[in-house]
Design an enzyme around this catalytic site. Sequence first.
Site, PDB file in Angstrom:
ATOM      1  N   ASP A  41      60.132  57.731  37.812  1.00 54.62           N
ATOM      2  CA  ASP A  41      59.595  57.870  39.179  1.00 54.62           C
ATOM      3  C   ASP A  41      59.555  56.529  39.910  1.00 54.62           C
ATOM      4  OD1 ASP A  41      59.181  60.632  39.309  1.00 54.62           O
ATOM      5  OD2 ASP A  41      57.197  60.500  38.381  1.00 54.62           O
ATOM      6  N   SER A  46      65.040  70.163  41.656  1.00 50.37           N
ATOM      7  CA  SER A  46      65.811  69.531  40.584  1.00 50.37           C
ATOM      8  C   SER A  46      66.910  70.435  40.006  1.00 50.37           C
ATOM      9  CB  SER A  46      64.876  69.043  39.475  1.00 50.37           C
ATOM     10  OG  SER A  46      64.103  67.970  39.969  1.00 50.37           O
ATOM     11  N   LYS A  74      52.531  65.462  32.998  1.00 50.67           N
ATOM     12  CA  LYS A  74      53.144  64.140  32.805  1.00 50.67           C
ATOM     13  C   LYS A  74      52.369  63.256  31.823  1.00 50.67           C
ATOM     14  CE  LYS A  74      55.651  63.740  37.165  1.00 50.67           C
ATOM     15  NZ  LYS A  74      55.908  62.938  38.362  1.00 50.67           N
ATOM     16  N   ALA A  95      45.735  57.572  44.457  1.00 45.87           N
ATOM     17  CA  ALA A  95      45.587  57.048  43.101  1.00 45.87           C
ATOM     18  C   ALA A  95      45.935  58.125  42.068  1.00 45.87           C
ATOM     19  CB  ALA A  95      44.157  56.544  42.898  1.00 45.87           C
ATOM     20  N   TYR A 135      58.391  64.472  50.421  1.00 44.62           N
ATOM     21  CA  TYR A 135      59.784  64.753  50.820  1.00 44.62           C
ATOM     22  C   TYR A 135      59.951  66.093  51.529  1.00 44.62           C
ATOM     23  CZ  TYR A 135      59.755  67.155  46.310  1.00 44.62           C
ATOM     24  OH  TYR A 135      59.430  67.966  45.247  1.00 44.62           O
ATOM     25  N   ASN A 184      58.091  61.442  32.883  1.00 43.09           N
ATOM     26  CA  ASN A 184      58.732  62.493  33.689  1.00 43.09           C
ATOM     27  C   ASN A 184      60.099  62.888  33.148  1.00 43.09           C
ATOM     28  OD1 ASN A 184      60.399  60.377  34.548  1.00 43.09           O
ATOM     29  ND2 ASN A 184      60.589  61.230  36.599  1.00 43.09           N
ATOM     30  N   SER A 202      60.760  73.625  42.882  1.00 38.60           N
ATOM     31  CA  SER A 202      61.495  72.418  42.472  1.00 38.60           C
ATOM     32  C   SER A 202      62.941  72.423  42.981  1.00 38.60           C
ATOM     33  CB  SER A 202      61.513  72.305  40.943  1.00 38.60           C
ATOM     34  OG  SER A 202      62.337  71.213  40.580  1.00 38.60           O
ATOM     35  N   GLY A 243      49.271  60.730  40.370  1.00 42.62           N
ATOM     36  CA  GLY A 243      50.426  60.468  39.520  1.00 42.62           C
ATOM     37  C   GLY A 243      51.491  59.609  40.188  1.00 42.62           C
TER      38      GLY A 243
HETATM   39  P1  NAP Z   1      48.285  63.951  42.568  1.00 38.17           P
HETATM   40  O1  NAP Z   1      48.464  63.396  41.200  1.00 38.17           O
HETATM   41  O2  NAP Z   1      47.594  65.243  42.775  1.00 38.17           O
HETATM   42  O3  NAP Z   1      47.558  62.802  43.432  1.00 38.17           O
HETATM   43  C1  NAP Z   1      47.318  62.957  44.797  1.00 38.17           C
HETATM   44  C2  NAP Z   1      46.561  61.750  45.353  1.00 38.17           C
HETATM   45  O4  NAP Z   1      46.364  61.978  46.741  1.00 38.17           O
HETATM   46  C3  NAP Z   1      45.179  61.543  44.738  1.00 38.17           C
HETATM   47  O5  NAP Z   1      44.871  60.182  44.766  1.00 38.17           O
HETATM   48  C4  NAP Z   1      44.302  62.323  45.713  1.00 38.17           C
HETATM   49  O6  NAP Z   1      42.990  61.813  45.796  1.00 38.17           O
HETATM   50  C5  NAP Z   1      44.962  62.039  47.022  1.00 38.17           C
HETATM   51  N1  NAP Z   1      44.702  63.130  47.968  1.00 38.17           N
HETATM   52  C6  NAP Z   1      44.935  64.438  47.777  1.00 38.17           C
HETATM   53  N2  NAP Z   1      44.570  65.146  48.867  1.00 38.17           N
HETATM   54  C7  NAP Z   1      44.074  64.247  49.749  1.00 38.17           C
HETATM   55  C8  NAP Z   1      43.510  64.340  51.042  1.00 38.17           C
HETATM   56  N3  NAP Z   1      43.395  65.523  51.658  1.00 38.17           N
HETATM   57  N4  NAP Z   1      43.078  63.225  51.639  1.00 38.17           N
HETATM   58  C9  NAP Z   1      43.186  62.045  51.022  1.00 38.17           C
HETATM   59  N5  NAP Z   1      43.713  61.870  49.801  1.00 38.17           N
HETATM   60  C10 NAP Z   1      44.153  62.966  49.168  1.00 38.17           C
HETATM   61  O7  NAP Z   1      49.709  64.132  43.266  1.00 38.17           O
HETATM   62  P2  NAP Z   1      51.047  63.261  43.051  1.00 38.17           P
HETATM   63  O8  NAP Z   1      51.862  63.843  41.974  1.00 38.17           O
HETATM   64  O9  NAP Z   1      50.654  61.855  42.952  1.00 38.17           O
HETATM   65  O10 NAP Z   1      51.828  63.554  44.412  1.00 38.17           O
HETATM   66  C11 NAP Z   1      51.445  62.962  45.638  1.00 38.17           C
HETATM   67  C12 NAP Z   1      52.564  63.207  46.652  1.00 38.17           C
HETATM   68  O11 NAP Z   1      53.738  62.519  46.217  1.00 38.17           O
HETATM   69  C13 NAP Z   1      52.959  64.685  46.798  1.00 38.17           C
HETATM   70  O12 NAP Z   1      53.235  64.945  48.140  1.00 38.17           O
HETATM   71  C14 NAP Z   1      54.235  64.779  45.976  1.00 38.17           C
HETATM   72  O13 NAP Z   1      55.115  65.790  46.469  1.00 38.17           O
HETATM   73  C15 NAP Z   1      54.833  63.414  46.221  1.00 38.17           C
HETATM   74  N6  NAP Z   1      55.741  63.016  45.146  1.00 38.17           N
HETATM   75  C16 NAP Z   1      57.014  62.749  45.502  1.00 38.17           C
HETATM   76  C17 NAP Z   1      57.918  62.373  44.547  1.00 38.17           C
HETATM   77  C18 NAP Z   1      59.330  62.054  44.962  1.00 38.17           C
HETATM   78  O14 NAP Z   1      60.217  62.001  44.091  1.00 38.17           O
HETATM   79  N7  NAP Z   1      59.578  61.835  46.238  1.00 38.17           N
HETATM   80  C19 NAP Z   1      57.529  62.272  43.190  1.00 38.17           C
HETATM   81  C20 NAP Z   1      56.189  62.540  42.864  1.00 38.17           C
HETATM   82  C21 NAP Z   1      55.309  62.942  43.854  1.00 38.17           C
HETATM   83  P3  NAP Z   1      41.802  62.463  44.928  1.00 38.17           P
HETATM   84  O15 NAP Z   1      41.920  61.775  43.624  1.00 38.17           O
HETATM   85  O16 NAP Z   1      40.620  62.088  45.736  1.00 38.17           O
HETATM   86  O17 NAP Z   1      42.050  63.936  44.867  1.00 38.17           O
END
Ligand code: NAP
Length: 294
Positions: free
Chosen positions: A109, A23, A72, A135, A234, A93, A21, A137
């Site tokens: 977020d 943060s 979360k 789909a 990021y 969050n 993290s 978090g």
């Molecule tokens: P998450 O809850 O695990 O969800 C990931 C999503 O991506 C799910 O829909 C998953 O589909 C899909 N996915 C995972 N692996 C995949 C693959 N190989 N091919 C296609 N789809 C795939 O994760 P999250 O918290 O939403 O985070 C997603 C991204 O956003 C991460 O990179 C995280 O670092 C980033 N993020 C950034 C911030 C920011 O402040 N910039 C904040 C939060 C998150 P399935 O349901 O099929 O597994």
Amino acid sequence: MRRLTGRTRVVALLGWPVEHSLSPLMQGAAFEAAGLDWVYVALGVRPGGVGDAVRGLRALGFAGANVTIPHKQAVIPYLDALDAGAQQIGAVNTIQIEGDGRLIGYNTDADGGYEALLQEIGFTPAGARVVVLGAGGAARALAFGAAMRQARSLSILNRAIEKDQAIALATDVGRSFPETETVGLAWEDEEARARVAAAELIVQATPLGMKPGDPLPIPIEWVPSGIAVFDAVYTPERTAFLEGCRLQRHCRAVGGVGMLLHQGAAAFRIWTGRDPDLAVMAGALRAALQPANA
Ligand code: NAP
């Protein structure tokens, strides 16, 4: 070296794992710049342990907390109240701990993501056709955030094996925001390509692009020329998908660092009641990210 005192207020990050993290660096720099005797510590809380952790925050007089994967949604039953946004999104969050120990949950977020789009390219989703890839978090917060900001339509695309998740998220958003036309699809569905072709904003909210050699979430040729594209990833600051959209399709492309920054700034305001020094927070993030981008 920062000295702690008997009056030092403590804010925690609850997640598992938390070692990666950024943060603590970002919030620590903001507390220092504001002259606040506050510290921010990342605490690893195993799945299933968030109830005990939250009771501990209250008992120990913490000032507030952030919550990240995998807690979360799981944290919600242990809070006293949720603000309207967190209630709709169904995920928290940020926790504010009031003087009497009441715990209030927020979700910063979505605000973080859309504030980054506004600040970096002047884009707002009001009236726009929005496509969200993923789909999970982040997708959930950003999909609700688009509907809260009066997007005209919202297409949520997820990989086929988990299509139900995209449909479930689209149904949840549609129930709260019937004026936004919502649909959940698998990204190899025929309709998915047409939805992407009509998009004015694409939100990439899967982890694809974090690892070298990751496939692209959708082919760059599908992306309409000149639209806004936001990638929540990021690390790296700019994924291959984002760079492809920018260079080959002349899109206005925004990476995930701004979302991290602005969700953190919103959390800082909730805990302290003050505006943070955004430049200081951004500088701390940039310094921490440099090795990852090298
Ligand atoms: P998450 O809850 O695990 O969800 C990931 C999503 O991506 C799910 O829909 C998953 O589909 C899909 N996915 C995972 N692996 C995949 C693959 N190989 N091919 C296609 N789809 C795939 O994760 P999250 O918290 O939403 O985070 C997603 C991204 O956003 C991460 O990179 C995280 O670092 C980033 N993020 C950034 C911030 C920011 O402040 N910039 C904040 C939060 C998150 P399935 O349901 O099929 O597994």
